[in-house]
Design a protein around this motif. Structure first.
Motif, PDB file in Angstrom:
ATOM      1  N   LEU A 124      -2.047  -7.905 -12.331  1.00  0.00           N
ATOM      2  CA  LEU A 124      -2.289  -6.506 -11.965  1.00  0.00           C
ATOM      3  C   LEU A 124      -2.304  -5.641 -13.218  1.00  0.00           C
ATOM      4  O   LEU A 124      -1.420  -5.778 -14.060  1.00  0.00           O
ATOM      5  N   ILE A 125      -3.306  -4.774 -13.322  1.00  0.00           N
ATOM      6  CA  ILE A 125      -3.258  -3.774 -14.403  1.00  0.00           C
ATOM      7  C   ILE A 125      -3.190  -2.394 -13.773  1.00  0.00           C
ATOM      8  O   ILE A 125      -3.999  -2.046 -12.906  1.00  0.00           O
ATOM      9  N   ILE A 126      -2.212  -1.665 -14.196  1.00  0.00           N
ATOM     10  CA  ILE A 126      -2.040  -0.292 -13.714  1.00  0.00           C
ATOM     11  C   ILE A 126      -2.239   0.648 -14.887  1.00  0.00           C
ATOM     12  O   ILE A 126      -1.624   0.450 -15.937  1.00  0.00           O
ATOM     13  N   PRO A 127      -3.091   1.645 -14.732  1.00  0.00           N
ATOM     14  CA  PRO A 127      -3.301   2.540 -15.883  1.00  0.00           C
ATOM     15  C   PRO A 127      -2.062   3.388 -16.160  1.00  0.00           C
ATOM     16  O   PRO A 127      -1.357   3.759 -15.217  1.00  0.00           O
ATOM     17  N   PRO A 128      -1.785   3.687 -17.415  1.00  0.00           N
ATOM     18  CA  PRO A 128      -0.688   4.619 -17.691  1.00  0.00           C
ATOM     19  C   PRO A 128      -1.051   5.981 -17.107  1.00  0.00           C
ATOM     20  O   PRO A 128      -2.237   6.288 -16.949  1.00  0.00           O
ATOM     21  N   LEU A 129      -0.035   6.780 -16.802  1.00  0.00           N
ATOM     22  CA  LEU A 129      -0.308   8.045 -16.107  1.00  0.00           C
ATOM     23  C   LEU A 129      -1.297   8.924 -16.872  1.00  0.00           C
ATOM     24  O   LEU A 129      -2.100   9.623 -16.269  1.00  0.00           O
ATOM     25  N   TRP A 130      -1.278   8.856 -18.226  1.00  0.00           N
ATOM     26  CA  TRP A 130      -2.155   9.749 -19.009  1.00  0.00           C
ATOM     27  C   TRP A 130      -3.629   9.461 -18.735  1.00  0.00           C
ATOM     28  O   TRP A 130      -4.467  10.342 -18.905  1.00  0.00           O
ATOM     29  N   CYS A 131      -3.952   8.228 -18.302  1.00  0.00           N
ATOM     30  CA  CYS A 131      -5.384   8.028 -18.028  1.00  0.00           C
ATOM     31  C   CYS A 131      -5.678   7.737 -16.558  1.00  0.00           C
ATOM     32  O   CYS A 131      -6.694   7.153 -16.236  1.00  0.00           O
ATOM     33  N   THR A 132      -4.788   8.198 -15.655  1.00  0.00           N
ATOM     34  CA  THR A 132      -5.149   8.110 -14.241  1.00  0.00           C
ATOM     35  C   THR A 132      -6.031   9.300 -13.863  1.00  0.00           C
ATOM     36  O   THR A 132      -6.931   9.186 -13.043  1.00  0.00           O
ATOM     37  N   THR A 133      -5.760  10.457 -14.463  1.00  0.00           N
ATOM     38  CA  THR A 133      -6.606  11.618 -14.158  1.00  0.00           C
ATOM     39  C   THR A 133      -7.798  11.667 -15.118  1.00  0.00           C
ATOM     40  O   THR A 133      -7.865  10.883 -16.067  1.00  0.00           O
ATOM     41  N   ASP A 134      -8.710  12.593 -14.855  1.00  0.00           N
ATOM     42  CA  ASP A 134      -9.952  12.617 -15.627  1.00  0.00           C
ATOM     43  C   ASP A 134      -9.711  12.877 -17.108  1.00  0.00           C
ATOM     44  O   ASP A 134      -8.925  13.751 -17.476  1.00  0.00           O
ATOM     45  N   ASN A 135     -10.416  12.108 -17.923  1.00  0.00           N
ATOM     46  CA  ASN A 135     -10.320  12.260 -19.380  1.00  0.00           C
ATOM     47  C   ASN A 135     -11.593  11.700 -19.988  1.00  0.00           C
ATOM     48  O   ASN A 135     -12.370  11.015 -19.299  1.00  0.00           O
ATOM     49  N   ALA A 136     -11.808  11.976 -21.260  1.00  0.00           N
ATOM     50  CA  ALA A 136     -13.039  11.489 -21.898  1.00  0.00           C
ATOM     51  C   ALA A 136     -12.796  10.180 -22.654  1.00  0.00           C
ATOM     52  O   ALA A 136     -13.759   9.506 -23.039  1.00  0.00           O
ATOM     53  N   ALA A 137     -11.518   9.813 -22.836  1.00  0.00           N
ATOM     54  CA  ALA A 137     -11.215   8.545 -23.531  1.00  0.00           C
ATOM     55  C   ALA A 137     -11.812   7.376 -22.746  1.00  0.00           C
ATOM     56  O   ALA A 137     -12.346   6.423 -23.311  1.00  0.00           O
ATOM     57  N   MET A 138     -11.732   7.480 -21.416  1.00  0.00           N
ATOM     58  CA  MET A 138     -12.267   6.390 -20.573  1.00  0.00           C
ATOM     59  C   MET A 138     -13.797   6.354 -20.638  1.00  0.00           C
ATOM     60  O   MET A 138     -14.404   5.293 -20.534  1.00  0.00           O
ATOM     61  N   ILE A 139     -14.396   7.511 -20.822  1.00  0.00           N
ATOM     62  CA  ILE A 139     -15.862   7.572 -20.920  1.00  0.00           C
ATOM     63  C   ILE A 139     -16.300   6.941 -22.260  1.00  0.00           C
ATOM     64  O   ILE A 139     -17.271   6.184 -22.335  1.00  0.00           O
ATOM     65  N   ALA A 140     -15.526   7.231 -23.299  1.00  0.00           N
ATOM     66  CA  ALA A 140     -15.817   6.653 -24.621  1.00  0.00           C
ATOM     67  C   ALA A 140     -15.686   5.130 -24.573  1.00  0.00           C
ATOM     68  O   ALA A 140     -16.450   4.402 -25.214  1.00  0.00           O
ATOM     69  N   LYS A 141     -14.708   4.644 -23.819  1.00  0.00           N
ATOM     70  CA  LYS A 141     -14.477   3.195 -23.720  1.00  0.00           C
ATOM     71  C   LYS A 141     -15.718   2.500 -23.126  1.00  0.00           C
ATOM     72  O   LYS A 141     -16.203   1.507 -23.669  1.00  0.00           O
ATOM     73  N   VAL A 142     -16.208   3.021 -22.028  1.00  0.00           N
ATOM     74  CA  VAL A 142     -17.419   2.441 -21.413  1.00  0.00           C
ATOM     75  C   VAL A 142     -18.587   2.548 -22.391  1.00  0.00           C
ATOM     76  O   VAL A 142     -19.358   1.595 -22.586  1.00  0.00           O
ATOM     77  N   ALA A 143     -18.708   3.711 -23.014  1.00  0.00           N
ATOM     78  CA  ALA A 143     -19.830   3.935 -23.942  1.00  0.00           C
ATOM     79  C   ALA A 143     -19.818   2.935 -25.091  1.00  0.00           C
ATOM     80  O   ALA A 143     -20.873   2.526 -25.578  1.00  0.00           O
ATOM     81  N   SER A 144     -18.614   2.528 -25.522  1.00  0.00           N
ATOM     82  CA  SER A 144     -18.566   1.583 -26.646  1.00  0.00           C
ATOM     83  C   SER A 144     -19.195   0.242 -26.235  1.00  0.00           C
ATOM     84  O   SER A 144     -19.818  -0.424 -27.046  1.00  0.00           O
ATOM     85  N   HIS A 145     -19.075  -0.121 -24.947  1.00  0.00           N
ATOM     86  CA  HIS A 145     -19.748  -1.337 -24.467  1.00  0.00           C
ATOM     87  C   HIS A 145     -21.258  -1.112 -24.363  1.00  0.00           C
ATOM     88  O   HIS A 145     -22.053  -1.971 -24.730  1.00  0.00           O
ATOM     89  N   LEU A 146     -21.635   0.049 -23.855  1.00  0.00           N
ATOM     90  CA  LEU A 146     -23.066   0.333 -23.679  1.00  0.00           C
ATOM     91  C   LEU A 146     -23.768   0.491 -25.029  1.00  0.00           C
ATOM     92  O   LEU A 146     -24.949   0.188 -25.162  1.00  0.00           O
ATOM     93  N   TYR A 147     -23.017   0.949 -26.023  1.00  0.00           N
ATOM     94  CA  TYR A 147     -23.588   1.091 -27.372  1.00  0.00           C
ATOM     95  C   TYR A 147     -24.019  -0.270 -27.909  1.00  0.00           C
ATOM     96  O   TYR A 147     -25.088  -0.398 -28.514  1.00  0.00           O
ATOM     97  N   GLU A 148     -23.196  -1.292 -27.634  1.00  0.00           N
ATOM     98  CA  GLU A 148     -23.514  -2.648 -28.116  1.00  0.00           C
ATOM     99  C   GLU A 148     -24.858  -3.116 -27.585  1.00  0.00           C
ATOM    100  O   GLU A 148     -25.611  -3.791 -28.262  1.00  0.00           O
ATOM    101  N   GLU A 149     -25.119  -2.763 -26.313  1.00  0.00           N
ATOM    102  CA  GLU A 149     -26.397  -3.210 -25.742  1.00  0.00           C
ATOM    103  C   GLU A 149     -27.478  -2.123 -25.817  1.00  0.00           C
ATOM    104  O   GLU A 149     -28.534  -2.218 -25.197  1.00  0.00           O
ATOM    105  N   LYS A 150     -27.215  -1.091 -26.567  1.00  0.00           N
ATOM    106  CA  LYS A 150     -28.171  -0.005 -26.803  1.00  0.00           C
ATOM    107  C   LYS A 150     -28.737   0.584 -25.497  1.00  0.00           C
ATOM    108  O   LYS A 150     -29.943   0.779 -25.361  1.00  0.00           O
ATOM    109  N   LEU A 151     -27.850   0.841 -24.552  1.00  0.00           N
ATOM    110  CA  LEU A 151     -28.286   1.472 -23.311  1.00  0.00           C
ATOM    111  C   LEU A 151     -28.294   2.997 -23.522  1.00  0.00           C
ATOM    112  O   LEU A 151     -27.351   3.696 -23.174  1.00  0.00           O
ATOM    113  N   PHE A 152     -29.363   3.461 -24.150  1.00  0.00           N
ATOM    114  CA  PHE A 152     -29.461   4.874 -24.504  1.00  0.00           C
ATOM    115  C   PHE A 152     -30.422   5.603 -23.548  1.00  0.00           C
ATOM    116  O   PHE A 152     -31.342   4.978 -23.012  1.00  0.00           O
TER     117      PHE A 152
END
Ligand code: KG4
Length: 336
Positions: free
Chosen positions: A289-317
């Protein structure tokens, strides 16, 4: 290793993050929750206007915290949906302006993929996994068979669980957002009220939280009409058992059917203490089980950056003609 600047503005948080490889250099969040509390919920028009006021300030703070500027980035990422249309627009226009001015690629990110991948700040994701997405705007069980490959196996047919918490809280006279106050009262109460769980025993993995909300509203009105006292702690406990029980029941069934290695909680309602406890009791042997720490349960841009770092690798622009999609489905995150 990529440097990503990410913007999130899908609801009532204006957020900017800067991620350099796996180092989170800045994570700025400006929450509007105090403003919306007066209205008992998010006022979309006000939220859009506040994003407009806040976005430049958040960007400036993020540059200062990271010691970097937009020209130092490899890409600009932004939440394209789902969310409130006017709010999404503000973030997208800001991201497009930065991408255009600094000749950077633009990466559109699905908000719920963000909530799921926020867990990469906690540990490595292992596939196949089951993501339990429980937030103010969404309730979904998402089967992720491999990295960035999402399949919705169950979702709410009407309201989201967080929305249900917020509406029940309003009827009980508790402040917005209602999740935390209900959770706190529930810890002191007993399950003494009979509240039926909608779609109990159904074969699929769908949810109905509008039905649950209506049951509580009707019960509260009936008690008031009969002049009976409403035992707040017990009402919260009874409601919370049913609301979180619906999630737990379907998660257990789906984890078994899909033979997943991990169960991952995501979204604002994953802050719920009983949901965390029940999941920890149930998943600790074969299924991690992975439970997010409370700081990233609510909306934030760190999680958006995380996904983007994967999409950057495959150049999904995306081209600069990109538009927001308030109803974007996670399994179509490549379609824009
Ligand atoms: O993820 P989030 O910011 O919403 C969306 O992105 O849609 O989550 C906000 C929601 C609110 O509905 C709030 O009442 C709920 O998460 N929430 C909780 C708890 N803390 C926040 N719900 C249940 N228990 C909690 N402890």
């Amino acid at each position: 290793m990529s440097k990503i600047l990410a913007i999130e503005s899908s609801c009532d948080e204006t957020a900017v993050a800067i991620l350099d490889g796996d180092k989170l250099l800045a994570n700025i969040i400006s929450s509007q929750v105090d403003v919306h509390r007066k209205y008992g919920g998010v006022m979309p028009e006000i939220a859009s206007r506040l994003h407009l006021e806040n976005i430049a300030v958040c960007l400036k703070e993020a540059y200062e915290q990271a010691g970097l500027k937009a020209e130092d980035m490899d890409a600009i990422a932004v939440t394209r949906g789902p969310g409130l249309i006017g709010c999404l627009h503000v973030g997208l226009q800001a991201a497009k302006a930065l991408a255009f001015a600094h000749h950077k690629p633009l990466i559109p990110v699905h908000h719920l993929a963000g909530h799921i991948y926020a867990n990469e700040y906690v540990g490595e994701l292992k596939f196949p996994l089951l993501a339990v997405v429980v937030s103010g705007g969404n309730t979904e069980l998402v089967y992720v068979d491999k990295p960035m490959s999402f399949h919705i196996i169950g979702e709410t047919m009407d309201d989201a669980i967080g929305e249900c918490y917020d509406k029940v809280a309003r009827v009980l006279g508790l402040p917005y957002p209602g999740g935390l106050p209900i959770d706190q009262h529930a810890q002191k109460g007993k399950h003494t009220y009979d509240i039926p769980a909608p779609l109990k025993g159904h074969k699929d993995y769908n949810f109905s939280y509008s039905g649950l909300k209506t049951s509580v509203v009707n019960l509260v009105h009936k008690l008031k009409q009969n002049g009976e006292e409403i035992r707040l702690d017990d009402m919260c406990r009874s409601f919370q058992d049913v609301a979180t029980g619906m999630i737990v029941e379907r998660t257990v069934k789906a984890a078994e059917e899909y033979q997943v290695k991990q169960v991952v909680l995501a979204g604002g309602v994953s802050a719920n203490s009983d949901l965390r406890k029940r999941m920890q009791e149930l998943f600790h042997n074969d299924v991690e089980l992975i439970i997010p720490p409370l700081w990233c349960t609510t909306d934030n841009a760190a999680m958006i950056a995380k996904v983007a770092s994967h999409l950057y690798e495959e150049k999904l622009f995306a081209p600069l003609s990109l538009a927001v999609d308030p109803n974007w489905k996670i399994d179509h995150y490549r379609d824009f």
